[in-house]
Design an enzyme around this catalytic site. Structure first.
Site, mmCIF file in Angstrom:
data_model
loop_
_atom_site.group_PDB
_atom_site.id
_atom_site.type_symbol
_atom_site.label_atom_id
_atom_site.label_comp_id
_atom_site.label_asym_id
_atom_site.label_seq_id
_atom_site.Cartn_x
_atom_site.Cartn_y
_atom_site.Cartn_z
ATOM 1 N N SER A 167 -68.400 42.982 -92.280
ATOM 2 C CA SER A 167 -69.055 43.972 -91.057
ATOM 3 C C SER A 167 -69.747 44.767 -91.543
ATOM 4 O O SER A 167 -70.869 44.362 -91.799
ATOM 5 C CB SER A 167 -67.400 45.013 -90.390
ATOM 6 O OG SER A 167 -68.033 45.562 -89.572
ATOM 7 N N ASP A 224 -82.568 42.352 -96.797
ATOM 8 C CA ASP A 224 -83.931 42.058 -96.455
ATOM 9 C C ASP A 224 -85.157 42.690 -96.386
ATOM 10 O O ASP A 224 -86.222 42.651 -95.945
ATOM 11 C CB ASP A 224 -83.385 41.793 -94.747
ATOM 12 C CG ASP A 224 -82.457 40.625 -94.567
ATOM 13 O OD1 ASP A 224 -82.545 39.610 -95.615
ATOM 14 O OD2 ASP A 224 -81.825 40.947 -93.296
ATOM 15 N N LYS A 255 -68.407 38.523 -90.648
ATOM 16 C CA LYS A 255 -68.044 39.635 -89.609
ATOM 17 C C LYS A 255 -69.026 39.879 -88.615
ATOM 18 O O LYS A 255 -69.489 41.030 -90.029
ATOM 19 C CB LYS A 255 -66.770 40.080 -90.144
ATOM 20 C CG LYS A 255 -66.090 40.593 -88.922
ATOM 21 C CD LYS A 255 -65.051 41.380 -89.365
ATOM 22 C CE LYS A 255 -65.143 42.879 -87.916
ATOM 23 N NZ LYS A 255 -66.197 43.197 -87.302
#
Length: 643
Positions: free
Chosen positions: A485, A496, A510
């Site tokens: 999460s 990224d 998740k």
């Protein structure tokens, strides 16, 4: 006659001894096969993660599985669902995750274990009663929860599947004879069989219906049918029946959408916020009593002189012998400003002593260092000479951001040249906190976006320059299979944006956002998944539970470092011990024996942390020499994977 009596007694004694010896041998034999099963499952799991085939004789594997299934059958007949699931079917599913029979049996065993834990009191343990846990359960709560689900759940709910599973869970009640200790009618075979047969008829009806024929209103209708069947057969308390029906229905969703009944709200809020009114201790079980595992910083317990390993033998004069940890927590916690008397036994005490503590509002710290020094202060430098710091986040709570940013500024003032951010075993927390932590290292770019039902974009968070704390220090993020999460938002977004190198193992997967809604006018709450989140690259990290072969989930590390089971156990034990907070001072009455660990000892048992330091040292060395081809190659490969 006397001789005959003595002979019969001797035979009976010998028979009992023989049974005891045979049972002992059987237990050892079972233990051998089940240890082999666990080793087999762990080998298969490690082989899958590393890509190195496990060298196991197929015939030997088949024999181990066959023996395990024989033990499982015997244990189920003996009424041991928890042991059968935990020691057998959990591992069988590791070996064959697509086996529908294993999955079906495992779900039933797990449900039976939960029912027994909830409704069958342990005579050797003082625990929270089922009446407290199920207080306030009502039909209106169920109706409102289903209405919210129909309107807000991230996917279109399959109410047919929810109804079928709800009915199956109600049927399992009749298949669990241990519940007869609490609910008398379950011991009546006629009542149990009639109940089960009528539930089976309802299941058949639901399966035969077209999916569009069953909406949330029909789910409530079937609950009404079950209530009628129960009235004529088992006569279970209505709050029990409604709770089990509802929990069965919601078990078909994503695992993060469920009803929090009024009796569970306080504990749920404590878990969610890391805040509660209490005395500030972490407790464990020791010699059948609760004991202090660790103190919390600046807490009533620390100020009153309690210490790690103290045995809590009574609370407010009532013995805690054989009390469950859950019940102990409920006794010790209470309203802020009220007093509680803990009777403490400690090595060096002639007899137990009473400590009166005034409960206060406790905020559990979510930021940890590498180890605690002799004064109990966290040490944050894994390599002081190189200036490489280490910070571990255990959760993303309300207080995390401000404390984290203050710590970063403190470490900057101590000439931090590199940072390891450890998110291993961090299962998440608040989305807003994750965004703020990521923004601490980014001056621009997307952090995360969210999409609701029908892929509709509901939000996008971008980094703001004014929230930047450090945009230059080399950064490595550690993750593992429990990082989930909010941890995946931070690690995925920093990866990224090429702001950090990620080391460890693939994260949990998740990638969903939950909201919590109070079901008024009651105290019950609804936790519901309303959206999925997407990383800056456009990837959805949420794992599809139906696609067990997919590897396209979670955050994949730039540098993969797998750990064996024994390595994980050794690492977690030392990490836990190194973080225990004791009292300061050398007085034997106020200071328990302790070990102060060093960075070298912790690095020795943590291969992933060693790799993180190696990456940072390589980066620092390359920067000093004016280039870093190795790291640039890793980042380039990471960027290509995202395309």
């Amino acid at each position: 006659m006397q001789k005959l009596y003595e002979t019969s007694q001797s035979i009976s004694f010998q028979s009992q001894e023989k049974e005891k010896v045979e049972a002992g041998y059987q237990e050892k034999i079972d233990g051998y096969w089940l240890t082999s099963l666990a080793d087999l499952a762990m080998s298969a799991d490690l082989a899958k993660k590393t890509g190195v085939p496990a060298t196991i004789d197929p015939a030997r594997q088949e024999e181990i599985v066959r023996k395990a299934l024989e033990i499982a059958k015997r244990w189920q007949e003996q009424g041991k669902p928890q042991e059968t699931y935990g020691r057998i079917y959990r591992y069988l599913l590791f070996l064959d995750p697509k086996n529908e029979e294993y999955e079906k049996t495992a779900q039933r065993l797990l449900r039976q274990a939960i029912l027994i834990s909830m409704y069958v009191p342990d005579p050797n343990q003082d625990s929270v009663s089922w009446q407290e846990r199920r207080e306030g359960v009502s039909f209106d709560i169920v109706q409102t929860a289903l209405n919210i689900t129909a309107a807000k759940y991230v996917e279109e709910p399959n109410f047919q599947e929810m109804t079928e599973k709800a009915l199956e869970c109600c049927r399992i009640i009749a298949e669990t004879p241990q519940l007869g200790v609490t609910f008398e009618k379950i011991r009546d075979p006629n009542a149990a069989q009639s109940y089960a047969a009528k539930i089976d008829e309802l299941i058949t009806q639901v399966k035969a219906a077209a999916p569009e024929q069953i909406g949330y209103f029909q789910v409530l209708q079937y609950l009404g049918y079950v209530i009628g069947i129960n009235r004529d057969t088992l006569q279970l308390p209505l709050n029990v029946l409604m709770a089990e029906f509802t929990e069965g229905a919601y078990s078909t969703l994503d695992g993060y959408t469920y009803v929090i009944w009024p009796g569970d709200v306080t504990e749920f809020q404590k878990d969610m916020t890391n805040e509660f009114a209490g005395v500030g201790i972490v407790i464990k079980k020791k010699d059948n009593y609760p004991a202090v595992d660790s103190l919390l910083e600046d807490s009533p317990a620390q100020r009153a002189g309690l210490d790690a390993d103290d045995l809590i033998v009574a609370v407010n004069g009532k013995s805690t012998a054989n009390i469950s940890l859950e019940a102990a927590v409920r006794r010790i916690t209470g309203e802020a400003g009220t007093d509680v008397v803990l009777t403490i036994d400690r090595e060096g005490f002639d007899k137990p002593r009473d400590f009166t503590l005034t409960r206060d509002w406790i905020v559990v710290q979510t930021i940890k260092g590498l180890y605690r020094d002799e004064q109990g202060e966290w040490q944050y430098f894994a390599d002081p000479e190189e200036g490489i710091a280490y910070v571990r986040l255990t959760n993303f709570s309300n207080e995390t951001t401000s404390r984290f940013r203050n710590l970063l500024q403190q470490l900057q003032g101590q000439n931090m040249r590199g940072l390891v951010l450890d998110l291993r075993n961090n299962s998440g927390g608040f989305l807003s906190t994750a965004v703020e932590i990521a923004n601490s290292f980014l001056s621009g770019g997307t952090i995360v976006s969210t999409r609701s039902r029908n892929n509709e974009i509901t939000g996008e968070d971008k980094a703001r320059p004014d929230n930047l704390v450090d945009g230059r220090v080399p950064l490595v993020v550690l993750i593992n299979g429990i990082s989930a999460s909010a941890s995946e938002i931070v690690s995925g977004c920093l990866k990224d944006n090429q702001r950090a190198l990620v080391v460890g193992t693939r994260s949990y997967g998740k990638g969903s956002v939950q909201t919590i809604q109070t079901i008024r006018p009651t105290q019950a709450q609804m936790k519901i998944t309303i959206a999925y989140y997407y990383l800056p690259s456009g990837r959805r990290v949420h794992r599809n539970p139906q696609d067990k072969d997919s590897e396209d989930y979670g955050v994949e590390p730039d540098v993969a470092v797998e750990l064996t089971g024994s390595q994980m156990i050794e690492m977690e034990k030392l990490r836990r011990d190194a973080g225990i907070l004791h009292q300061n001072g050398s007085d034997k009455d106020t200071a328990a024996a302790r070990t102060v660990y060093t960075a070298q000892e912790i690095l020795k048992v943590d291969p992933q942390l060693r790799m993180a330091l190696l990456c940072l040292k390589s980066r620092l060395l390359a920067e000093a020499m004016g280039a870093n081809p190795a790291l640039e190659e890793v980042l380039a490969q990471s960027k290509n994977k995202q395309k």
